[in-house]
Design a protein around this motif. Structure first.
Motif, mmCIF file in Angstrom:
data_model
loop_
_atom_site.group_PDB
_atom_site.id
_atom_site.type_symbol
_atom_site.label_atom_id
_atom_site.label_comp_id
_atom_site.label_asym_id
_atom_site.label_seq_id
_atom_site.Cartn_x
_atom_site.Cartn_y
_atom_site.Cartn_z
ATOM 1 N N GLU A 257 0.827 -1.200 0.000
ATOM 2 C CA GLU A 257 0.000 0.000 0.000
ATOM 3 C C GLU A 257 0.867 1.258 0.000
ATOM 4 O OE1 GLU A 257 -2.802 -0.041 3.189
ATOM 5 O OE2 GLU A 257 -4.181 -1.401 2.139
ATOM 6 N N ILE A 258 0.424 2.238 -0.780
ATOM 7 C CA ILE A 258 1.065 3.554 -0.821
ATOM 8 C C ILE A 258 0.038 4.576 -0.328
ATOM 9 C CG2 ILE A 258 2.081 5.335 -2.287
ATOM 10 C CD1 ILE A 258 2.970 3.122 -4.196
ATOM 11 N N THR A 259 0.374 5.281 0.725
ATOM 12 C CA THR A 259 -0.567 6.260 1.284
ATOM 13 C C THR A 259 -0.067 7.694 1.146
ATOM 14 O OG1 THR A 259 0.448 5.954 3.470
ATOM 15 C CG2 THR A 259 -1.496 4.623 2.959
ATOM 16 N N VAL A 262 5.423 9.348 -3.690
ATOM 17 C CA VAL A 262 6.608 8.563 -4.048
ATOM 18 C C VAL A 262 7.473 9.451 -4.927
ATOM 19 C CG1 VAL A 262 7.483 6.525 -5.235
ATOM 20 C CG2 VAL A 262 5.355 6.365 -3.930
ATOM 21 N N PHE A 268 11.750 3.138 -5.476
ATOM 22 C CA PHE A 268 10.713 2.357 -4.805
ATOM 23 C C PHE A 268 10.806 0.885 -5.223
ATOM 24 C CE2 PHE A 268 6.491 0.440 -4.837
ATOM 25 C CZ PHE A 268 6.021 0.701 -3.559
ATOM 26 N N GLN A 272 11.736 -2.651 -3.050
ATOM 27 C CA GLN A 272 10.838 -3.814 -2.991
ATOM 28 C C GLN A 272 11.488 -5.075 -3.559
ATOM 29 O OE1 GLN A 272 7.988 -3.717 -1.369
ATOM 30 N NE2 GLN A 272 8.314 -1.529 -0.949
ATOM 31 N N ASN A 293 0.273 12.378 -5.157
ATOM 32 C CA ASN A 293 -0.721 11.918 -4.188
ATOM 33 C C ASN A 293 -1.013 12.973 -3.124
ATOM 34 O OD1 ASN A 293 -2.565 10.216 -3.001
ATOM 35 N ND2 ASN A 293 -1.052 8.892 -2.015
ATOM 36 N N THR A 298 -5.078 6.008 -0.760
ATOM 37 C CA THR A 298 -4.380 4.738 -0.574
ATOM 38 C C THR A 298 -4.399 3.970 -1.893
ATOM 39 O OG1 THR A 298 -4.969 4.587 1.763
ATOM 40 C CG2 THR A 298 -4.333 2.539 0.660
#
Length: 310
Positions: A257-259, A262, A268, A272, A293, A298
């Motif tokens: 999840e990205i809230t 970035v 990123f 990962q 964002n 989310t």
């Protein structure tokens, strides 16, 4: 005799000799074929495909007893049976994408046959873009995509999101079915547009897809879907031999999840344990190399699980 005269003398002679050699080779080949039983025994023989006696689309019978309907299906079976490289690739990709599409169609109550509409639309390419700027696996235009709840912007475009666009496509198909009451008409309208189909129904005074006269693309569209269904459900019958082990596997993924924002998706991805290419291939809806964002939404990205080499 000087050199120019020699050339003028020899050139016709050489042309006659070459022509004789060509005639000899052609006649020899023809004789060989005839002596072995005729051209029908030649190695490269192309055959017509078998059109089934009966077939259904989304549970509705296709009126193959009509010559025009039968010939229309025959055309699409021929095209897809002899477009070998493309059709083999569809067969190989089917497990990967149908594993996502089929459960959503079932959940939403849309006939399973509509998974072949996605093949006809995009050829299993979630990043497909048409000349009309329809994009994604289900080829949504911008306005229609927004109407059905997809976020569309410079950084995020959910028309490229396989799961979300499939849900949106299901809602569109169900709305269309409420209007037409026929799944074949729903499929036609996906190509020609609801308004365009409604106009032809009024003009031609019939509500059956198989009775309506359309332009070239809509007139072939439903038959293309049916042909893909017949071939992909029974590839051996149409001379496609693709062993199960040669089909592309379903790749396991984990969700992250990205809230927030970035700064750089390349960084990123490395964090990962994958590369930027894989991140974008599994999340084509991320349209830039960063995510602002500002609304602090989310977002869930899919990270492929890469098996370590022994």
């Amino acid at each position: 005799m000087n050199s120019k005269k020699w050339v003028s003398f020899l050139l016709p002679v050489l042309l006659v000799i070459n022509a004789g050699i060509v005639i000899f080779l052609v006649m020899g080949s023809s004789t060989s074929e005839t002596s072995e039983g005729g051209w029908e025994n030649a190695p490269a023989a192309f055959h017509a495909v078998e059109v089934p006696d009966s077939v259904t689309f989304a549970g509705e019978p296709v009126p193959l007893w009509r010559f025009d309907v039968r010939e229309s299906l025959d055309r699409e079976l021929l095209v897809n049976s002899y477009f070998h490289s493309q059709t083999i690739r569809y067969i190989k990709l089917a497990p990967r994408y149908f594993s996502i599409i089929e459960p959503i169609l079932k959940e939403k109550g849309v006939p399973d046959d509509f998974k072949f509409l996605a093949v006809a639309e995009s050829g299993f390419n979630p990043s497909a873009v048409s000349p009309a700027r329809a994009v994604g696996l289900w080829q949504f235009l911008q306005g229609t995509g927004r109407d059905y709840g997809l976020e569309i912007g410079k950084e995020v475009d959910e028309r490229y999101h396989v799961e979300k666009s499939t849900y949106a496509a299901c809602d569109y198909l169900l709305d269309s079915y409420e209007r037409f009451g026929s799944w074949s008409m729903v499929a036609a309208a996906y190509n020609a547009g609801n308004t365009g189909v409604k106009r032809q129904i009024t003009r031609q005074k019939t509500e059956s897809y198989y009775d309506l006269l359309f332009g070239s693309e809509p007139s072939r569209y439903v038959f293309r879907i049916i042909a893909l269904k017949l071939i992909m459900e029974n590839p051996e019958k149409y001379n496609f031999a693709v062993p199960e082990e040669e089909k592309y596997p379903v790749v396991s993924t984990r969700e992250v999840e990205i809230t927030g924002k970035v700064e750089d998706f390349a960084d990123f991805a490395l964090e990962q344990g994958i590369n930027y290419k894989l991140l974008k291939n599994f999340n084509p809806w991320l349209r830039d190399n960063f995510l602002t964002n500002s609304a602090r939404k989310t977002y869930t990205v899919q990270i492929p699980v890469i098996e370590e080499k022994d």
